[in-house]
Design an enzyme around this catalytic site. Structure first.
Site, mmCIF file in Angstrom:
data_model
loop_
_atom_site.group_PDB
_atom_site.id
_atom_site.type_symbol
_atom_site.label_atom_id
_atom_site.label_comp_id
_atom_site.label_asym_id
_atom_site.label_seq_id
_atom_site.Cartn_x
_atom_site.Cartn_y
_atom_site.Cartn_z
ATOM 1 C CD GLU A 1 2.594 -16.457 5.817
ATOM 2 O OE1 GLU A 1 2.927 -15.287 5.925
ATOM 3 O OE2 GLU A 1 2.047 -16.941 6.827
ATOM 4 C CG ASP B 1 -0.402 -17.918 9.495
ATOM 5 O OD1 ASP B 1 0.061 -16.830 9.096
ATOM 6 O OD2 ASP B 1 -0.111 -18.317 10.593
#
Length: 701
Positions: free
Chosen positions: A437, A408
């Site tokens: 990400e 993340d």
């Protein structure tokens, strides 16, 4: 954050203390300062700089005229004989601190044997640490002894298996309780850690699976433990739990729900949303709150609300290990979504208690980086921080036999750390997937050091979610009204060519194994809800075709295919774009809706099958793409995507318009997918129906 109290002092280097005095505190004035140590010695401090700040504080930069001893409690006296703790701050980021305290070979945490348990913590700036053991109604305390390199240690005799414990840490002028950050074993809501004999875990025997040869072979399906089984009347006895996630019986098979449904899809990988302990769901009142879990409190212990018995520290470990094992027995690999970029509550985070400021990005002014939007970006550069998170990855692999990690907000982390993660994990398990990400987050980390897409060439084994693919195929993520190619914006046809080639032909990425193609994930509006706005006025039947078209582009593009759970049947979240804390009614996988949209599901399953059967959709290198992928257009509207790998040659036609088109194939083959239902299998004069996808496989008689 500094300048909250009237009088504050921070040790920022080995010879610098910064003092802040409010104008409401002796008018912010002091002509002299002294530093008091634990023995009562008064060390004179020299004022190097004084400045009045805009916020009503006066700043003094003081120099220390004698060597500091890290781990001693100091107080700064003003000339009014008022004192404040001198808190260890930016000094923990200095090279001198690293040289003095990070040559560690000690195993940290609780290490059990039947005769004794050794507790060891790294806390160089702490003055004292006390162990609290909770044996029945009794609480026994033991002082840890400070050793070299800032290690605190104590041995407690006897068999402590199953005994809960916490620590009390004296640092920066205060006592603060904390749990053990190095353990996997926790009581309800992470209130206590627990000593466990790990030989008693009885984890399932690992299932041997052939190492994945290429990331592009993966078809990733993103799921939430809670969402998959929270829908009513689906035959699951333990909904929202680890055990319910893999539960199968006559009803789940008959209704095709839960794990029975996941198996039926044909995907290769599950990406499971956070399962490590998070703070945003109360494990004592589990149905009172909903949260996705991107709020970590413990990085090695698991979330208790997913367990049948949150009070049992072993139960959740065994349950999740069985979940992964069951997936492996059914040919499905498991990637964990990890949140190494921030924590839920910095003040209650155990590593922060042990070594304040060390594990978070902080500048020399004592300000904390906020690229994550949570005010406490984790710093993976310091030696002990990097070591902690690398060892966490090792622990997760060895304990649960997972197959990949999804990071993340990976752009918060640094390049060197991510490369070491890949090296570490792949040395344990070849073919292990590392991706995340790679957004360019506005943190204190310099841009050239961020694990972001713009630096992808420096991370040979790290994948990135392609927001470019999403924006081109789905349409603008920030403006719901803007269409993508799949929703009818034919102006994006040239960009669509590039993203179908994994953005390797125009050199945005240098390998398809780094490119995660998606049009929907847990964040933001579902594709169905996006198209409800972007394609306003179009009927449900047409939106179904657009959903299939977008799903097809994800599943047939070069790179890694990624599908959010429910995307395969037009999942809706009632137009809520960020459902992280919405109730089950919003987030649940709705199997009734799935039954209503069988057309989308059936076609998506067929496209999954086609991707797995045809290697030309799964090319491994940018060179292969350059030599084996080409495009043409029909009237600048229909995209013709040609792929080749050995004897696997295919033409794919994407038509997002209301018009019908013809295309003559010069070579015989077979139509293997046509949701426009306009062609006989062996017809060479193809009709590409409106809003359809057609796949023509060459050379098959």
């Amino acid at each position: 954050m500094r300048m909250k109290d009237p009088y504050e002092a921070y040790i920022d280097t080995y010879n610098t203390i910064n003092v802040y005095m409010s104008k409401n505190f002796y008018d912010g004035q002091s002509k002299s300062f002294h530093l008091e140590d634990l023995e009562g010695n008064m060390i004179p401090l020299s004022v190097q700089q004084r400045s009045d700040l805009y916020n009503g504080y006066t700043h003094y930069r003081l120099s220390i005229d004698q060597p500091l001893t890290i781990g001693t409690e100091y107080y700064v006296y003003s000339d009014s004989c008022r004192k404040t703790p001198a808190k260890y701050a930016h000094i923990v980021k200095t090279a001198e601190f690293a040289r003095e305290f990070t040559n560690i070979t000690e195993q940290l945490g609780a290490h059990y044997t039947k005769d004794k348990t050794t507790f060891a913590l790294w806390a160089p700036t702490a003055v004292r640490i006390v162990l609290c053991l909770y044996e029945g109604e009794q609480t026994k305390t033991y002082e840890l002894k400070r050793e070299n390199q800032g290690i605190f240690k104590v041995e407690v005799q006897g068999d402590l298996h199953g005994v809960p414990y916490t620590f009390l840490v004296r640092c920066n002028g205060a006592w603060t309780p904390c749990i053990d950050p190095y353990t996997m074993f926790s009581t309800t809501d992470g209130q206590k850690s627990v000593v466990i004999d790990e030989t008693t875990l009885a984890l399932p025997e690992k299932v041997e699976m052939e190492p994945q040869q290429s990331n592009t072979d993966a078809i990733i399906y993103e799921v939430s433990i809670r969402d998959m089984t929270s829908h009513s009347d689906i035959g699951v006895s333990h909904p929202k739990k680890f055990v319910g996630f893999i539960e199968e019986n006559e009803i789940t098979r008959l209704k095709n729900t839960g794990f029975s449904y996941i198996k039926d899809l044909g995907i290769t990988h599950l990406q499971i949303m956070p399962v490590n302990d998070f703070g945003s769901v109360d494990e004592f009142h589990q149905d009172l709150y909903y949260n996705w879990g991107y709020d970590p409190m413990q990085f090695r212990a698991l979330e208790g609300s997913y367990s049948l018995d949150p009070a049992n520290p072993v139960c959740r470990i065994q349950e999740f290990a069985r979940l992964v094992n069951t997936c492996h027995k059914n040919g499905i690999r498991v990637n964990l979504d990890v949140v190494f970029n921030h924590v839920y509550d910095k003040q209650r985070f155990a590593l922060e208690t042990l070594v304040p400021n060390y594990y978070f990005l902080m500048n020399q002014n004592g300000e904390f980086s906020n690229g994550s939007g949570c005010g406490n970006d984790i710093d993976t550069q310091p030696i002990m921080s990097k070591r902690y998170f690398l060892n966490t990855c090792r622990k997760l692999i060895h304990t649960f036999d997972i197959d990949g990690l999804r990071f993340d907000l990976m752009g918060i982390l640094d390049i060197n750390f991510m490369n070491e993660v890949a090296q570490t994990c792949r040395s344990i398990k070849p073919g292990f997937m590392i991706y995340g990400e790679g957004w360019n987050m506005p943190s204190f980390l310099p841009e050239n050091q961020r694990a972001s897409q713009q630096n992808q060439s420096q991370m040979p084994n790290i994948g990135h979610f392609s927001d470019r693919f999403r924006e081109v195929i789905r349409g603008s993520n920030s403006d719901l009204h803007q269409r993508g190619y799949a929703s009818g914006n034919i102006q994006k046809i040239n960009e669509a060519m590039q993203v179908l080639a994994a953005s390797c032909q125009d050199f945005v990425f240098n390998s398809p194994q780094k490119v995660v193609n998606f049009v929907e994930c847990h964040d933001n509006h579902t594709l169905w809800d996006k198209n409800r706005v972007a394609c306003q006025g179009e009927g449900r039947d047409l939106r179904e075709k657009r959903q299939i078209l977008a799903n097809a582009m994800v599943l047939l593009a070069q790179g890694i295919a990624f599908i959010h759970s429910g995307q395969e049947f037009g999942r809706t979240k009632n137009n809520i774009g960020n459902s992280y804390n919405q109730p089950d009614a919003v987030n649940s996988i709705d199997y009734t809706r799935r039954n209503f949209h069988q057309t989308i599901m059936k076609d998506t399953k067929e496209l999954i099958k086609i991707r797995k059967e045809h290697p030309s959709f799964r090319l491994k290198t940018s060179e292969e793409i350059a030599n084996n992928v080409s495009f043409e257009m029909i009237e600048n509207q229909v995209l013709v995507y040609k792929t080749n790998k050995d004897n696997d040659r295919n033409y794919v036609f994407f038509n997002p318009t209301s018009n019908s088109f013809q295309y003559f194939m010069n070579e015989k083959g077979k139509v293997i997918f046509d949701n426009g239902n306009s062609n006989d299998p062996y017809n060479q004069n193809l009709i590409i129906a409106p809003y359809s996808v057609l796949i023509y496989h060459l050379g098959q008689e």
